[in-house]
Every structure is written in structure tokens, then in C-alpha cells.
Design a protein around this motif. Structure first.
Motif, PDB file in Angstrom:
ATOM      1  N   VAL A 177      -2.315   1.295  -3.879  1.00  0.00           N
ATOM      2  CA  VAL A 177      -2.666  -0.118  -4.071  1.00  0.00           C
ATOM      3  C   VAL A 177      -3.109  -0.361  -5.507  1.00  0.00           C
ATOM      4  CG1 VAL A 177      -4.276  -1.957  -3.411  1.00  0.00           C
ATOM      5  CG2 VAL A 177      -3.280  -0.496  -1.642  1.00  0.00           C
ATOM      6  N   ALA A 178      -3.982   0.510  -6.012  1.00  0.00           N
ATOM      7  CA  ALA A 178      -4.522   0.345  -7.364  1.00  0.00           C
ATOM      8  C   ALA A 178      -3.454   0.521  -8.439  1.00  0.00           C
ATOM      9  CB  ALA A 178      -5.663   1.327  -7.595  1.00  0.00           C
ATOM     10  N   LEU A 179      -2.434   1.320  -8.131  1.00  0.00           N
ATOM     11  CA  LEU A 179      -1.331   1.520  -9.076  1.00  0.00           C
ATOM     12  C   LEU A 179      -0.181   0.565  -8.795  1.00  0.00           C
ATOM     13  CD1 LEU A 179      -1.194   5.442  -9.285  1.00  0.00           C
ATOM     14  CD2 LEU A 179      -2.427   3.842 -10.764  1.00  0.00           C
ATOM     15  N   GLN A 180      -0.393  -0.337  -7.830  1.00  0.00           N
ATOM     16  CA  GLN A 180       0.591  -1.353  -7.446  1.00  0.00           C
ATOM     17  C   GLN A 180       1.945  -0.745  -7.060  1.00  0.00           C
ATOM     18  OE1 GLN A 180      -0.063  -4.177 -10.932  1.00  0.00           O
ATOM     19  NE2 GLN A 180      -0.414  -5.601  -9.234  1.00  0.00           N
ATOM     20  N   HIS A 181       1.885   0.231  -6.182  1.00  0.00           N
ATOM     21  CA  HIS A 181       3.113   0.835  -5.682  1.00  0.00           C
ATOM     22  C   HIS A 181       3.822  -0.160  -4.763  1.00  0.00           C
ATOM     23  CE1 HIS A 181       5.889   3.581  -3.666  1.00  0.00           C
ATOM     24  NE2 HIS A 181       5.631   4.448  -4.623  1.00  0.00           N
ATOM     25  N   PRO A 182       5.126  -0.324  -4.895  1.00  0.00           N
ATOM     26  CA  PRO A 182       5.837  -1.352  -4.131  1.00  0.00           C
ATOM     27  C   PRO A 182       5.958  -1.084  -2.627  1.00  0.00           C
ATOM     28  CG  PRO A 182       7.397  -0.015  -5.379  1.00  0.00           C
ATOM     29  CD  PRO A 182       6.020   0.380  -5.842  1.00  0.00           C
ATOM     30  N   ARG A 183       5.637   0.142  -2.188  1.00  0.00           N
ATOM     31  CA  ARG A 183       5.860   0.470  -0.774  1.00  0.00           C
ATOM     32  C   ARG A 183       4.581   0.530   0.047  1.00  0.00           C
ATOM     33  NH1 ARG A 183       9.708   5.467   0.061  1.00  0.00           N
ATOM     34  NH2 ARG A 183       9.535   4.624   2.178  1.00  0.00           N
ATOM     35  N   VAL A 184       3.471   0.047  -0.488  1.00  0.00           N
ATOM     36  CA  VAL A 184       2.216   0.182   0.256  1.00  0.00           C
ATOM     37  C   VAL A 184       2.268  -0.507   1.614  1.00  0.00           C
ATOM     38  CG1 VAL A 184       0.735   0.562  -1.750  1.00  0.00           C
ATOM     39  CG2 VAL A 184       1.196  -1.775  -0.994  1.00  0.00           C
ATOM     40  N   ARG A 185       2.915  -1.661   1.695  1.00  0.00           N
ATOM     41  CA  ARG A 185       2.984  -2.364   2.978  1.00  0.00           C
ATOM     42  C   ARG A 185       3.766  -1.564   4.018  1.00  0.00           C
ATOM     43  NH1 ARG A 185       1.283  -7.744   3.074  1.00  0.00           N
ATOM     44  NH2 ARG A 185       0.845  -8.664   1.020  1.00  0.00           N
ATOM     45  N   GLU A 186       4.727  -0.785   3.579  1.00  0.00           N
ATOM     46  CA  GLU A 186       5.466   0.085   4.505  1.00  0.00           C
ATOM     47  C   GLU A 186       4.540   1.149   5.085  1.00  0.00           C
ATOM     48  OE1 GLU A 186       9.158   1.637   3.008  1.00  0.00           O
ATOM     49  OE2 GLU A 186       9.480  -0.134   1.761  1.00  0.00           O
ATOM     50  N   TRP A 187       3.659   1.688   4.249  1.00  0.00           N
ATOM     51  CA  TRP A 187       2.710   2.678   4.743  1.00  0.00           C
ATOM     52  C   TRP A 187       1.780   2.048   5.782  1.00  0.00           C
ATOM     53  CZ3 TRP A 187       1.045   3.967  -0.954  1.00  0.00           C
ATOM     54  CH2 TRP A 187       2.125   4.553  -1.619  1.00  0.00           C
ATOM     55  N   PHE A 188       1.315   0.836   5.489  1.00  0.00           N
ATOM     56  CA  PHE A 188       0.348   0.179   6.367  1.00  0.00           C
ATOM     57  C   PHE A 188       0.941  -0.162   7.729  1.00  0.00           C
ATOM     58  CE2 PHE A 188      -1.724  -1.637   2.281  1.00  0.00           C
ATOM     59  CZ  PHE A 188      -2.304  -0.402   2.028  1.00  0.00           C
ATOM     60  N   LYS A 189       2.248  -0.313   7.813  1.00  0.00           N
ATOM     61  CA  LYS A 189       2.886  -0.631   9.094  1.00  0.00           C
ATOM     62  C   LYS A 189       2.745   0.511  10.102  1.00  0.00           C
ATOM     63  CE  LYS A 189       6.300  -3.887   7.255  1.00  0.00           C
ATOM     64  NZ  LYS A 189       7.737  -4.134   6.946  1.00  0.00           N
ATOM     65  N   ARG A 190       2.442   1.696   9.626  1.00  0.00           N
ATOM     66  CA  ARG A 190       2.292   2.842  10.521  1.00  0.00           C
ATOM     67  C   ARG A 190       0.881   2.940  11.101  1.00  0.00           C
ATOM     68  NH1 ARG A 190       5.234   5.899   6.175  1.00  0.00           N
ATOM     69  NH2 ARG A 190       7.442   5.766   6.704  1.00  0.00           N
ATOM     70  N   HIS A 191      -0.025   2.092  10.650  1.00  0.00           N
ATOM     71  CA  HIS A 191      -1.396   2.102  11.152  1.00  0.00           C
ATOM     72  C   HIS A 191      -1.504   1.306  12.446  1.00  0.00           C
ATOM     73  CE1 HIS A 191      -3.633   3.563   7.420  1.00  0.00           C
ATOM     74  NE2 HIS A 191      -2.380   3.491   7.028  1.00  0.00           N
ATOM     75  N   ILE A 192      -2.396   1.740  13.327  1.00  0.00           N
ATOM     76  CA  ILE A 192      -2.689   0.971  14.535  1.00  0.00           C
ATOM     77  C   ILE A 192      -3.562  -0.227  14.165  1.00  0.00           C
ATOM     78  CG2 ILE A 192      -3.727   1.031  16.836  1.00  0.00           C
ATOM     79  CD1 ILE A 192      -1.192   2.736  16.531  1.00  0.00           C
TER      80      ILE A 192
END
Length: 283
Positions: free
Chosen positions: A255-270
Motif C-alpha cells: 500500500v505504501a509503495l502504491q503497488h497496483p495489485r493490493v486490492r487483489e490481495w485483499f480479496k482473499r481476506h475474510i
């Protein structure tokens, strides 16, 4: 800066977001990770409980491969890190085991936090943060295996570890002081004593809520899965609403480095962290 990388079983399955965020964060900070070729399971968390030989034999194969490659090993999973360090120590101490597995002990075995807390890497992180996590209140949760067994992990401070605190501070987050940094969440009892897991996890979540933390942050995939997935059960059992995002520290680096795929990672969270991060203007 180059390391041999041991993802382990969990990071190729239920903790893919840790694997992806770890690799991408390392790459953006100038760290090259070379996955150990043809790696096998390290035996966590069952082998050391049922077979003393397999406890060392399973990690030994991967450690010898890494040693031939000539790079220190980094294992993001806390369970894998402990099993590798324990096997390394046994091979150095037991002649019969060393004769079977000629590991020389010429490489270091690093935990995930060790890598990002290295002076050079932490310095780069501070320089390259493009979206400081200002206003984000977090509690750092190390869990058991980041500091125990003490004689295996050899932490600087087993009661009050600070590596994750320093990394989160470098990201600009507000790191809250709390007493449960290294308390057990009951992860290894997930199938055998669910009652204890709910009790131990609730204690951690209650304190996070009391401190008004926006998220609980960890590096351990077992802890993350346990605390993330058990909140619905705790809500049902207590009648109180539990909705505390459980994030990997490497996801927050993303998030702090503004990676474009962070939202994809978050989709795996409950428990989705997106609302909490969006409220702070971070995504």
C-alpha cells in the motif's frame, strides 16, 4: 542483494497474498529472491511432533540446496523458519545426522521480518514510501513462532520484539503499544480445540478493538488465517460484532509503495481491509 527464497506450502495455498506481497515488496526494494528449486515441505507443524528424524530430514534437503546455491535463505512463514533453524542446529550438533545430510551451516536462515528490517532494506523502504500510512492505527502481532522457541529463533527480545514496529513506523503508520504482541492465538489447535482457539483469538481481538486499532498486522500465515476466519464464529458466540482486518505487514508495504495489485490481495481476506484503508485515503 540476493537470497534463496523458501515459500513453503502455505504461501502457495491459503496465504498466496503473503507470497505475492512479499515477493513484490522485496523486488521494489532492490532485493532479488531466488526460489529454491524443487523445494519440499518443511514438516511444519506436524513432523516434529510425530517423527524426530523427519523433523530434521525434511528441511535438510532444502537447506543443502540453498547452501549449494550460496545464498542465505529467507522463509516468510514463521513455522517454516522455525523448522529450518531447528534442523540446521541439529545437523550442526548431531554427527549421525550430519553424516546423512552434509550441511555445513555456511548460510543464514532469515525470517521474513529479518529481511525487511535489515539496515539497507529498511533505509530503502523509508526512501521509497510514496503513500505514507498516516492516520492508520495498527497493532503489531508477532505471535508465538516469531520468538519461540527462544533457543531456536534467538530473537533480540522475546518479550517485546520491535522489528515489525520499526517497519510499520517506516511506512508512516501509528503503531499502538499493546500487551499481546507474542501471545498465542491458538492457531495450531484450529481443528482439535476450537473452543480454546476462539477464547485466545477473542482476547487478541478484544484488545485491538479496545485500542481502536484500524488493523492487526502480522507476518505469520497461521495467525492471519486463524484471526481472520474466526471472527464470524466469535461474533455468533458472543453476540458482539467483530470486524478487525488482519493484514500482512508486506501488504501494507505494498500500500505504501502504491503497488497496483493490493486490492487483489485483499480479496482473499475474510474480513476485508478495504473500507478501513479507504477511510484513511490510502486506497
Amino acid at each position: 542483494m540476493e537470497f534463496s527464497y523458501y515459500p513453503g506450502c502455505t504461501l502457495t495455498g491459503s496465504a498466496k497474498e503473503l507470497d505475492e506481497s512479499f515477493r513484490s515488496s522485496a523486488e521494489r526494494l532492490g532485493v532479488t529472491l531466488r526460489e529454491i528449486p524443487d523445494w519440499t515441505c518443511c514438516g511444519a507443524s506436524s513432523a516434529h511432533m510425530v517423527d524426530h528424524y523427519l523433523e530434521a530430514a525434511l528441511p535438510a534437503r532444502d537447506l543443502m540446496t540453498a547452501e549449494r546455491l550460496g545464498n542465505d535463505v529467507v522463509a516468510p512463514c514463521a513455522g517454516c523458519h522455525v523448522r529450518m533453524k531447528a534442523a540446521s542446529q541439529r545437523m550442526m550438533e548431531e554427527t549421525a545426522l550430519r553424516n546423512r545430510f552434509p550441511f555445513k551451516g555456511e548460510i543464514k536462515i532469515l525470517a521474513g521480518l529479518d529481511l525487511f528490517h535489515m539496515d539497507a532494506v529498511l533505509s530503502r523502504l523509508k526512501e521509497r514510501v510514496s503513500k505514507p500510512l498516516e492516520g492508520l492505527r495498527v497493532v503489531p502481532y508477532y505471535g508465538c513462532l516469531a520468538v519461540r522457541p527462544v533457543e531456536v529463533v534467538e530473537p533480540e527480545d522475546p518479550e517485546n520484539p520491535m522489528q515489525m514496529d520499526h517497519i510499520l513506523e517506516a511506512l508512516g503508520a501509528e503503531v499502538l503499544s499493546w500487551p499481546y504482541k507474542t501471545d498465542c492465538c491458538g492457531g495450531s489447535l484450529a481443528l482439535t480445540r476450537t473452543d480454546l482457539v476462539l477464547k485466545l483469538s477473542r482476547k487478541l481481538l478484544d484488545m485491538a478493538k479496545l485500542l481502536e486499532a484500524d488493523a492487526l498486522v502480522t507476518m505469520c500465515p497461521m495467525c492471519q488465517a486463524n484471526l481472520d476466519t474466526r471472527q464470524a464464529d466469535i461474533t455468533k458466540e458472543t453476540g458482539q460484532v467483530y470486524h478487525v482486518p488482519i493484514l500482512y505487514v508486506t501488504e501494507l508495504i505494498g500500500v505504501a509503495l502504491q503497488h497496483p495489485r493490493v486490492r487483489e490481495w485483499f480479496k482473499r481476506h475474510i474480513v476485508s481491509p478495504e473500507a478501513a484503508l479507504a477511510k484513511k485515503g490510502l486506497i
